[in-house]
Scaffold this active site. Structure first.
Site, mmCIF file in Angstrom:
data_model
loop_
_atom_site.group_PDB
_atom_site.id
_atom_site.type_symbol
_atom_site.label_atom_id
_atom_site.label_comp_id
_atom_site.label_asym_id
_atom_site.label_seq_id
_atom_site.Cartn_x
_atom_site.Cartn_y
_atom_site.Cartn_z
ATOM 1 N N LYS A 226 0.775 -1.198 -0.010
ATOM 2 C CA LYS A 226 0.080 -0.172 0.027
ATOM 3 C C LYS A 226 0.752 1.122 -0.038
ATOM 4 O O LYS A 226 2.196 1.317 0.190
ATOM 5 C CB LYS A 226 -0.890 -0.169 1.154
ATOM 6 C CG LYS A 226 -2.161 -0.848 0.953
ATOM 7 C CD LYS A 226 -3.267 -0.722 2.012
ATOM 8 C CE LYS A 226 -4.308 -1.794 1.617
ATOM 9 N NZ LYS A 226 -5.170 -1.981 2.922
ATOM 10 N N ARG A 260 -3.489 -9.586 5.559
ATOM 11 C CA ARG A 260 -4.033 -9.588 4.237
ATOM 12 C C ARG A 260 -2.772 -9.265 3.342
ATOM 13 O O ARG A 260 -2.075 -8.091 3.503
ATOM 14 C CB ARG A 260 -4.965 -8.704 4.152
ATOM 15 C CG ARG A 260 -5.540 -8.867 2.767
ATOM 16 C CD ARG A 260 -7.044 -7.954 2.544
ATOM 17 N NE ARG A 260 -7.600 -8.225 1.342
ATOM 18 C CZ ARG A 260 -7.074 -7.215 0.411
ATOM 19 N NH1 ARG A 260 -6.222 -6.565 0.143
ATOM 20 N NH2 ARG A 260 -7.739 -7.305 -0.962
#
Ligand code: 8Y4
Length: 279
Positions: A226, A260
């Site tokens: 991210k 995740r």
């Protein structure tokens, strides 16, 4: 509740949730399972799942709606056409729990029938009908914090106190779940890194992970590849693996139970090192 669901809710050791995007426009993991049009190529999906399991995935997160900033919404029919055949195929061939990244009531109901083990909703069951569908499914749910919708969430996110706001939001969603009969034992919480948050917000929230863990629910975190990793390293998405794994281990040290991730074997190795040292 199936045995699969039961063993998957055992968090004595941290778990690796592997990302399996079944969108035609997925950018983060390079691969697309689309050859022609509407439906993903199932044999390629199953090959990928097999590889994920050999790399050490504990849980497969199937997603048919792009939640990247600015993404256009998909219809529930389109989302179902992407996700349902994939869930059916994985659940019938592999002994691995499948979580489904969805906010759509009809998708929640259908994937539950097809053998899914968890609902992962970035909207924390706020869509009309989603709470009822989740309750009827009997499945565990992951409630994630997001400010606004993917289309505009990164435009100008503002909070009074990011940690307090995220906690209050998640506790309100826990109360909403309990009101429709979803017991606390079936609830996982997630601060939603990158969803309507600046780098500064993400960092403050990361440091307060122990406080979120202190609420008493298993906590899931997604930091893999991210922008918070990219901003710290000043690197593009394809060069963020090491930073993602490092941040993931720090999350586990702060009490996170499910990571995740896109990079499964690297995460599995790092977790082994962490566990060997910490016992
Ligand atoms: C590069 C790679 C840049 C990936 C951005 C991204 C989460 C999630 C997503 C999360 C839970 C993503 C579906 C966004 N993130 N579900 N989903 N928690 N529970 N972006 O953090 O991976 S998709």
């Amino acid at each position: 509740m199936t045995d699969l669901t039961h063993s998957f809710m055992d968090f004595s050791l941290p778990k690796i949730m592997a990302v399996l995007n079944v969108t035609p426009d997925s950018f983060s993991d390079g691969g697309t399972f689309y050859t022609g049009n509407r439906q993903p190529d199932l044999s390629r999906v199953l090959n990928r799942v097999e590889a994920m399991l050999s790399e050490g995935a504990h849980l497969i997160d199937v997603g048919g709606e792009s939640t990247r900033p600015g993404a256009e919404p998909v219809t529930s029919e389109e989302e179902l056409a992407r996700v349902l055949p994939v869930v059916e195929a994985i659940a019938s061939r592999f002994d691995v729990p499948v979580s489904v990244d969805t906010s759509t009531p009809s998708v929640i109901g259908e994937v539950a029938r097809a053998g899914a083990s968890m609902i992962n909703d970035v909207r924390a069951l706020r869509r009309p009908g989603a709470l009822a569908a989740a309750a009827a499914s009997g499945l565990p749910v992951c409630l994630m914090h997001m400010l606004g919708e993917p289309r505009q969430m990164q435009l100008n996110p503002g909070y009074v106190d990011i940690t307090a706001d995220v906690k209050a939001f998640l506790l309100e969603r826990v109360a909403a779940c309990e009101a429709v009969g979803i017991p606390r034992s079936r609830i996982i919480l997630d601060p939603g890194f990158g969803f309507g948050k600046t780098l500064q917000h993400n960092m403050v929230l990361f440091r307060s992970l122990p406080e979120l863990v202190g609420l008493g629910f298993p906590v899931l975190a997604g930091v893999s590849r991210k922008s918070l990793v990219g901003a710290i390293l000043d690197k593009p998405v394809e060069e963020r693996m090491v930073g993602s794994v490092a941040l993931g281990m720090m999350a586990v040290q702060r009490g996170v139970k499910i990571l995740r991730v896109h990079d499964i074997s690297a995460t599995a190795d790092a977790l082994k090192i962490l566990q060997a040292v910490e016992g």
